[in-house]
Design a protein around this motif. Structure first.
Motif, mmCIF file in Angstrom:
data_model
loop_
_atom_site.group_PDB
_atom_site.id
_atom_site.type_symbol
_atom_site.label_atom_id
_atom_site.label_comp_id
_atom_site.label_asym_id
_atom_site.label_seq_id
_atom_site.Cartn_x
_atom_site.Cartn_y
_atom_site.Cartn_z
ATOM 1 N N TYR A 123 65.558 25.521 -62.318
ATOM 2 C CA TYR A 123 66.369 24.369 -62.134
ATOM 3 C C TYR A 123 67.957 24.386 -62.505
ATOM 4 C CZ TYR A 123 65.403 23.571 -67.159
ATOM 5 O OH TYR A 123 65.133 23.764 -68.436
ATOM 6 N N LEU A 124 68.166 25.738 -63.010
ATOM 7 C CA LEU A 124 69.470 25.853 -63.584
ATOM 8 C C LEU A 124 70.229 26.676 -62.320
ATOM 9 C CD1 LEU A 124 69.467 26.426 -67.205
ATOM 10 C CD2 LEU A 124 70.183 24.209 -65.977
ATOM 11 N N PHE A 184 63.139 19.386 -58.519
ATOM 12 C CA PHE A 184 62.257 20.397 -59.495
ATOM 13 C C PHE A 184 61.253 19.320 -60.088
ATOM 14 C CE2 PHE A 184 61.627 21.198 -64.079
ATOM 15 C CZ PHE A 184 61.194 22.656 -63.779
ATOM 16 N N ASP A 185 60.064 19.618 -59.941
ATOM 17 C CA ASP A 185 59.149 18.717 -60.641
ATOM 18 C C ASP A 185 58.998 19.040 -61.898
ATOM 19 O OD1 ASP A 185 57.140 16.743 -60.833
ATOM 20 O OD2 ASP A 185 55.513 17.867 -59.546
ATOM 21 N N PRO A 186 59.282 18.090 -62.934
ATOM 22 C CA PRO A 186 59.002 18.549 -64.265
ATOM 23 C C PRO A 186 57.555 18.563 -65.064
ATOM 24 C CG PRO A 186 60.226 16.175 -64.078
ATOM 25 C CD PRO A 186 60.004 16.758 -62.814
ATOM 26 N N SER A 205 55.101 19.415 -63.234
ATOM 27 C CA SER A 205 54.080 20.494 -63.119
ATOM 28 C C SER A 205 55.144 21.966 -63.084
ATOM 29 C CB SER A 205 53.651 20.707 -61.641
ATOM 30 O OG SER A 205 54.771 20.451 -60.536
ATOM 31 N N ARG A 206 56.331 21.680 -63.336
ATOM 32 C CA ARG A 206 57.248 22.832 -63.776
ATOM 33 C C ARG A 206 57.408 23.719 -62.402
ATOM 34 N NH1 ARG A 206 54.352 23.756 -68.437
ATOM 35 N NH2 ARG A 206 55.175 22.613 -70.287
ATOM 36 N N SER A 207 57.456 22.859 -61.368
ATOM 37 C CA SER A 207 57.555 23.691 -59.940
ATOM 38 C C SER A 207 58.902 23.442 -59.271
ATOM 39 C CB SER A 207 56.360 23.585 -59.387
ATOM 40 O OG SER A 207 56.298 22.076 -58.894
ATOM 41 N N LEU A 208 59.515 24.434 -58.495
ATOM 42 C CA LEU A 208 60.416 24.183 -57.661
ATOM 43 C C LEU A 208 60.056 24.917 -56.313
ATOM 44 C CD1 LEU A 208 63.634 23.222 -57.435
ATOM 45 C CD2 LEU A 208 64.271 25.686 -58.089
#
Length: 440
Positions: free
Chosen positions: A207-208, A218-220, A222-225
């Motif tokens: 996400y950076l 960015f889905d926080p 599921s930690r998926s981009l």
């Protein structure tokens, strides 16, 4: 001595409660006296015993809550002065305070609240959030979900369907794309649970990579981009292209194709194919149909070559494909070959440019004459909204320019002659004035 004994007997006088039971006279008053909210005037120990309440309240007892009754047409005495409801007063009213209350305006009288007696319900039954819910109504939710699932399956089939009419086996085709997204997980053998893959702390977080607000989401949780955070960069500079790019590579596409094939083939031929329950049969049928289509494709191509020819064009010469040249090519900043004959485009202004009036081939102001002024270079016309006459117009304009020059020269000559004639008359009084002081 007798007085003390008589007072002790009065103090230790035994009393009975409502049920006829004796009360120990040595008990203190704060135990014998009942609390004020029980409203018991006689001393008793009834409030100290466990009361066997007949609690008939269950979770099946439905009561109406949060609803209103019929509307009132007129204001009734004792009702709320703000909204007109008879079930509460103005200090307990939840309506917006009106500038003129319902008591005086007698308009917009609110309905009465339905107040249910819930004295027989216990604490949990009063606050049951599912009170009055019928479980049978959940069947409609299940039916709606099944309908949506069927529609979703049809749309997935239509997206990957590229069929040929008249051939059921050729109806299975896929464009190589799918919307399925799998969860990237790993199994922990110690805990027998699935854990998500975590990045190495030394690597930069996905996400950076692009801090733009309008970039990939960015889905926080599921930690998926899933999308590509930097689609504008060249491929060699894209460090991370998104989880969709990773999940749609390798054998994942083949699995999607096989699953879509099972849906289509089972519906068309009434076969029980499923990638979960019958994976071996599904894969075997999928390979057979795929090989059959390849054979049909090769046979169709051979029949076309036998009829029309042209097979030699399928095998081009390697020398031509890998040919090299010594010609030097210089490229510009935009990546296109540099052309020395190409003129650079001039920056355009806010005014209209390269627009030709009246069949002219040049713009207004491309020609200048000291006599006629600005005009068109194609016909020398000095009138902006005129029609182009070409070479004929040039001759006419040159004749006009010569004629105007002659007229101007003649006017100048006439003006000079008039000045010469008028000059002695104006100079004679001045000469006399100058000569008079000399004679004196």
């Amino acid at each position: 001595m007798s007085f003390n004994k008589k007072g002790r007997e009065d103090l230790m006088q035994i009393t009975n409660d409502e049920d006829g039971r004796e009360i120990n006279p040595h008990m203190p008053q704060y135990i014998i006296n009942a609390p004020w909210y029980l409203k018991e005037s006689t001393p008793s120990l009834k409030h100290q015993r466990i009361r066997k309440q007949q609690n008939t309240s269950t979770f099946d007892n439905w009561y109406q809550r949060g609803s209103k009754g019929p509307n009132n047409l007129k204001f009734q005495k004792g009702a709320c002065t703000n909204c007109g409801s008879t079930t509460h007063q103005s200090k307990d009213c939840c309506e917006r305070p009106r500038q003129i209350g319902a008591k005086y305006s007698n308009t917009d009288i609110q309905a009465d609240d339905i107040v249910t007696n819930v004295s027989g319900l216990n604490y949990d039954a009063k606050r049951d959030r599912w009170n009055g819910y019928d479980p049978e109504t959940y069947k409609s939710q299940i039916q709606e979900y099944e309908i949506l699932e069927e529609k979703r399956k049809e749309t997935r089939l239509q997206e990957g369907q590229q069929t040929e009419s008249g051939n059921l086996d050729d109806e299975f085709k896929d464009n190589g794309t799918g919307e399925h997204q799998t969860q990237m997980t790993t199994r922990d053998p110690r805990t027998k649970t699935m854990t998500r893959n975590l990045r190495i702390r030394e690597d930069r977080a996905n996400y950076l990579l692009n801090l733009d607000v309008n970039s990939a989401y960015f889905d926080p949780k599921s930690r998926s981009l899933r999308e590509n955070p930097n689609p504008h960069l060249p491929p060699e500079k894209q460090v991370f292209k998104g989880l969709n790019q990773i999940r749609l590579t390798g054998e994942t596409l083949q699995m999607y194709e096989q699953e879509r094939f099972a849906w289509q083939y089972a519906e068309q031929h009434n076969l029980n194919l499923n990638t979960v329950s019958l994976p071996t049969l599904t894969e075997k049928t999928y390979k057979q149909i795929k090989e059959r289509k390849e054979e049909q494709k090769i046979g169709r191509a051979e029949s076309l070559f036998d009829r029309y020819g042209g097979e030699e064009h399928l095998n081009p010469q390697i020398d031509l494909l890998l040919g090299q040249t010594e010609r030097f090519v210089e490229y510009e900043e935009d990546g296109l070959p540099k052309n020395p004959l190409k003129k650079k485009d001039l920056t355009k202004s806010k005014y209209l440019e390269d627009f030709f009036y009246g069949d002219h081939t040049s713009v207004w102001g491309s020609w200048w004459s000291d006599v006629l002024g600005w005009g068109y270079d194609c016909c020398y016309s000095n009138e902006k909204h005129s029609v182009c006459l070409g070479e004929k117009g040039k001759r006419l304009q040159l004749n006009k320019e010569a004629r105007l020059k002659r007229e101007i020269e003649e006017d100048l000559q006439k003006a000079q002659i008039q000045d010469q004639k008028s000059s002695p008359i104006h100079q004679q009084p001045q000469q006399q004035i100058i000569q008079q002081p000399q004679q004196q």
